[in-house]
Write a protein that holds these residues in place. Structure first.
Motif: not given
Length: 450
Positions: A3, A23, A25, A44-46, A48-50, A52-53
């Motif tokens: 998140y 981020c 994680y 926020k999106k970048t 969360e995407e990072w 998740a990776e």
């Protein structure tokens, strides 16, 4: 699950309305701390995407701890050196490249940032001549060492992959080729060098042109390994040949710079104190010298590899020359200095230069007998060039590949080398070709003198 959370910027000790995203994680099981963070995302999106990776990489087993990725290059070098011990000379060469080129640039840089082809290319261009202080070949060696160090980091799980591996990075804007071609000799050149040099030095040059030994193999040669008899059969008749044997245990002289430890440095200072005291006692003026970083250790040891321990066939004319020399030479090693000590590579090279390159005459004057001038014979010729000469002659004389590799002490890496074998006829062809070259060289030399 990863998140994102806001991180407000602080100015003059007060929180502002400006912010970036951080981020968070979940770390792998057993990792401390259990949650990891990475700041600096614009949205926020970048973030969360990072995250998740990262969690996907953890599940796949390909994740690398950011602490490892951010390990300073200098810190990793110390770990890598401990796991990659080599011969003292190799360690000394690596230490020079690290101290002079790599660490000044990358010591405090994270491994993930060193592992960048563009950054390394820019650095190589910056430090290479004509704009930088270092020779392009030296920079190329440093770049190769850098790649080896990064490969070690990849193997140890500090980076994902070594991006430098297999990439051709030119060291400098003007470094187009791989260096100048080594100067090699014709038979008449070898004959002239032999005559001008004279003595043991001239015989060393001549021997190496015809037999192609590495420098350490030549100067480390022992009498007991010279002109040994071997008997072959050709057409059912015995044929005697003579060989020089490169011993597998003590067949080469090594000149290894050894880094001085505290005890070695203390011993040097003690010797320097004694030298200065001796000078003062004699009324001489002497200054204290700068402490060295290393000392040169000279010793006999194994040749380069197992294929270098070999026997090299000697043509008959050279057998006679070597036999006469060894019979009169008072030392166990035929190719020493006239005082019996081992030749060092640099010392011999300095003596070879005027012989090959020529020199100016110095007129006679009071207190000095003068000296004659010499025209160049083969400018730039070196003892490495003598080894090039031996191989070039064999190639030109169509000596079989198996015998050429065995003579030079090379490793047969391909399948053809595994199945090739040397016959007595191959050996006789090579010796006959070398004898023909010797006769040709003498004829040309005599004709030029006349």
């Amino acid at each position: 699950m990863a998140y994102a959370e806001k991180v407000y910027k602080v100015r003059n000790g007060k929180k502002t309305t400006q912010f970036t995203w951080r981020c968070k994680y979940k770390a792998p099981p057993g990792h401390k701390p259990a949650w990891l963070t990475e700041p600096g995302f614009p949205t926020k999106k970048t973030a969360e995407e990072w995250g998740a990776e990262q969690e996907a990489a953890i599940r796949a087993g390909t994740w690398i701890d950011p602490q490892k990725l951010n390990t300073p290059f200098g810190k990793w070098v110390e770990i890598w050196k401990t796991a990659n011990r080599r011969r003292p000379r190799t360690q000394s060469s690596r230490a020079y490249l690290l101290d002079k080129l790599l660490l000044p640039k990358w010591e405090y840089t994270a491994l993930k940032d060193v592992n960048n082809v563009f950054a390394v290319q820019a650095w190589a261009t910056e430090v290479s001549k004509p704009h930088g202080p270092h020779d392009p070949d030296t920079v190329a060696q440093a770049r190769s060492l850098l790649s080896s160090i990064l490969s070690g980091a990849e193997d140890a799980g500090y980076i994902h992959t070594n991006k430098l591996f297999g990439r051709r990075i030119l060291a400098g804007v003007d470094h187009v080729d791989e260096g100048e071609e080594e100067v090699w000799a014709q038979p008449e050149d070898a004959q002239r060098l032999h005559q001008r040099f004279g003595g043991v030095q001239g015989l060393m040059v001549l021997t190496d042109c015809y037999l192609g030994f590495r420098w350490g193999e030549l100067v480390g040669l022992h009498k007991d390994n010279c002109l040994l008899k071997r008997i072959d059969k050709i057409d059912g008749r015995p044929v005697v040949r003579h060989v020089i044997r490169v011993d597998p245990k003590v067949g080469a002289l090594h000149e290894d710079p050894i880094e001085l430890d505290e005890a070695g440095l203390a011993a040097w200072h003690q010797a320097e104190d004694a030298r200065l005291e001796k000078c003062r006692a004699k009324g001489w003026k002497a200054n204290r010298r700068k402490p060295p970083k290393s000392r040169l250790e000279v010793y006999l040891g194994p040749p380069k590899n197992k294929y270098s321990a070999r026997e090299v066939d000697v043509p008959e004319f050279l057998v006679r020359l070597l036999d006469t020399h060894i019979e009169a030479w008072p030392y166990d090693h035929p190719f020493t200095t006239p005082s019996g000590s081992f030749w060092l590579r640099g010392n011999f090279s300095r003596e070879l230069r005027p012989v090959a390159d020529g020199r100016d005459a110095i007129p006679r004057k009071r207190g000095y007998a003068g000296r004659e001038g010499w025209e160049p014979i083969l400018t730039g010729f070196t003892m490495r060039g003598a080894r090039h000469t031996a191989d070039t002659w064999m190639k030109e004389d169509r000596v079989d590949r198996a015998l050429r590799f065995a003579t030079m002490g090379w490793v047969p890496k391909d399948i053809e080398g595994t199945y090739e074998h040397i016959t007595p006829e191959m050996r006789r062809h090579r010796l006959d070709a070398l004898t023909a070259r010797w006769r040709r060289g003498r004829r040309v030399t005599l004709r030029s003198v006349a």
